[in-house]
Design a protein around this motif. Sequence first.
Motif, PDB file in Angstrom:
ATOM      1  N   PRO A   7       0.871  -1.111   0.189  1.00 14.72           N
ATOM      2  CA  PRO A   7      -0.101  -0.171   0.054  1.00 14.72           C
ATOM      3  C   PRO A   7       0.859   1.405   0.118  1.00 14.72           C
ATOM      4  N   ALA A   8       0.561   2.290  -0.768  1.00 19.81           N
ATOM      5  CA  ALA A   8       1.080   3.615  -0.781  1.00 19.81           C
ATOM      6  C   ALA A   8       0.968   4.379   0.525  1.00 19.81           C
ATOM      7  N   LEU A   9       1.783   4.910   0.741  1.00 26.04           N
ATOM      8  CA  LEU A   9       2.102   5.959   1.973  1.00 26.04           C
ATOM      9  C   LEU A   9       2.624   7.124   1.535  1.00 26.04           C
ATOM     10  N   THR A  10       1.696   8.300   1.391  1.00 24.24           N
ATOM     11  CA  THR A  10       2.259   9.404   0.905  1.00 24.24           C
ATOM     12  C   THR A  10       2.283  10.550   2.052  1.00 24.24           C
ATOM     13  N   LEU A  11       3.538  11.262   1.990  1.00 23.62           N
ATOM     14  CA  LEU A  11       3.869  12.095   2.899  1.00 23.62           C
ATOM     15  C   LEU A  11       4.197  13.420   2.486  1.00 23.62           C
ATOM     16  N   PRO A  12       3.078  14.316   2.234  1.00 21.72           N
ATOM     17  CA  PRO A  12       3.368  15.439   1.382  1.00 21.72           C
ATOM     18  C   PRO A  12       3.981  16.882   2.203  1.00 21.72           C
ATOM     19  N   GLY A  13       4.131  16.256   3.479  1.00 24.84           N
ATOM     20  CA  GLY A  13       4.524  17.321   4.562  1.00 24.84           C
ATOM     21  C   GLY A  13       3.519  17.775   5.413  1.00 24.84           C
ATOM     22  N   GLY A  14       4.004  18.092   6.526  1.00 20.96           N
ATOM     23  CA  GLY A  14       2.977  18.449   7.653  1.00 20.96           C
ATOM     24  C   GLY A  14       2.343  17.534   8.586  1.00 20.96           C
ATOM     25  N   GLU A  15       3.057  16.239   8.329  1.00 17.96           N
ATOM     26  CA  GLU A  15       2.591  15.103   9.304  1.00 17.96           C
ATOM     27  C   GLU A  15       2.994  15.366  10.773  1.00 17.96           C
ATOM     28  N   MET A  16       2.202  14.832  11.540  1.00 20.00           N
ATOM     29  CA  MET A  16       2.511  15.201  13.174  1.00 20.00           C
ATOM     30  C   MET A  16       3.072  13.613  13.429  1.00 20.00           C
ATOM     31  N   ASP A  81      -1.780  -1.022   6.081  1.00 16.25           N
ATOM     32  CA  ASP A  81      -2.127  -2.359   5.350  1.00 16.25           C
ATOM     33  C   ASP A  81      -3.539  -2.590   5.055  1.00 16.25           C
ATOM     34  N   ARG A  82      -4.445  -1.717   5.673  1.00 17.12           N
ATOM     35  CA  ARG A  82      -5.960  -1.614   5.554  1.00 17.12           C
ATOM     36  C   ARG A  82      -6.530  -0.803   4.372  1.00 17.12           C
TER      37      ARG A  82
END
Length: 629
Positions: A7-16, A81-82
Amino acid sequence: MTTETAPALTLPGGEMLAWSDLPTERLADGGPLAALAARLAPAGARVLLAGPHDPALLDALAHAQVTCLLRSHPDAVALADRAARVVVGGPAGLPDDETYDLVVAGAGLDAVESVEGDRLGWVGVLERLAAAVRPGGDLLLRLDNPLGVHRLVSVTPWYAGRDDAQWTVGGVLDVDRPASLDQAALRLAGAGLRADTCYAAYPRPEAATALLATGPLRRHTTSGLFDAVLHGACAGGFTGRDVLADPARLAVDALHAGRAVEVAPAWLVLARRDSRAAEPDAPTGGGPVFGTAAVGTAGPDPAGRDDADGVRAGLPVALVQTGPPAVGVVEVADGPDGWNWHTGVTRAAAPADPYDSRPAADRDPEALTGPVPEGRLLRTLLLDACLRRDTATLRRLLRGYAAWLTGQAGEGRLAGAVALAGADNLVVDDTGFAVLDPSWRAAAPLPVDVVLARTLWRFAAELTTGGYAHPWTSTLDVAGLTVVLGGVAGRDLDRATVDAAVETEAAVGASVRGLDAEGRGRLAAELRAVTPTDPPAGPRAYQQLHQAWLRQREENTRLAALLAWTEDLLTSRERALRRAEATINLLSGSLSYRVGRLAITPARLAKRGARAAKRRARQALAPKQEEQP
């Protein structure tokens, strides 16, 4: 969801990075929210879950392509994974060209926006999510009510919360945030969405076990179904919690006053983006939107509009989660012939018990089919008659109930749902009595008197521990009041029958809660120990605790007065005994007493000698009588 292996995990910025929003209190199978979302999303639909949700909601949407929008990186890793894709960092990370068939913000909009990025505000987040809804798509949004039952009964003020989940201040202090359904409709219309269906969520926003369509909830103020659902949801949802007042009583009173929507802890609003090119005009003016036009009462309202129930075609009137998790969410659908039960759960075979400890009751989901019986809840009618001291109505209801039980019995015993249907699961109308929820059934037939005594004992316990005024003396215990109620019903119940009813109640309660034999024994002991001075079971309401304290004080005053009277009686009897002893002692020392004693002594000795001679004569004559032929 997807056939991808990673599964894709996108981190465009601003995550806590050091924050988690996932709910700690979770409902089986995601609760009514998951059931509603699964109904709204067809197979293969593109769904956006904005904000933290119960992981069970993702399981309920396994037939769709789900994208999760989160601000917490640990939560994203836990759900990666869900879902088909996870975007971390808030709404700013959503691609502008992506649209979805369904956007679900079941936790509200506060937990969607990240504090590590640019702040959009409540309206800004709504507009960004509304832009992600394709034409003809839907937005399912939760709105917390600043005047909900959960706030009205809370011991801690809403503005004093210091938990991580309460770091934002919502409600009427933020003018951009809607604090009512009318304001919510205006905000949604400004974002290009038209709200057409709304559900009142009980008992708490973060753990709603009942979703009730606001239109029918306003219109059917005497509905036994809504009465039972609201009471059961609020009583169970606040069990063991400290509250100011009984939330179940408040919710039911609001229902009868037509204000159950206004005091709902939260609302779930379903809004659709118009598939036409032109967006719908936003409502103007200060008139009601959800109050009447969208989900108002049927028939003409004071403004002269003709309004329907305001429930989109194909959606249920109510979604309720109650009983064991295997039953799932029970739905009530509106059809041409009225409301009907609906559940997609089939009954599973009970596992074999090596110790032969068959439960006293079990639930059959397949019994929840057919029409929902109409009428008022018997419990409410009995409480109302007690408060008004209307003994004639009490006699009519209880004798009618006893006669109905007798008519349902076979050889003096009751089986199935009738054997377990108490005052909180029976509705009454002009045609008689009917079981509201027939899925709970007794494992073995029960005597009619035991079934009647169990219902009356439960009502007597609620009447006394709840502090309700009633026509009978306050010195009665629960068993004694049960016997009195049996007399009102035209039945001569004794305490032995009441004891059997309490044992049956313990066995049924153990089956409902899934208790073992030891737990059943403890429950039976607790039920036998219930006294009128105890607070009611469920939430620890300060109001009811205060009333219990007053009853205990009255009982202590009565016992103190009884003890003082007993002490005065014992003191007077002791004084009389001392006077008698003094008189005897005085008489025993007088000359006349001594002369009388000397005169009586020879007579006593003569009498004693005569008895001895008579006894010897009998012994001498007995052998001679035996020798005669």
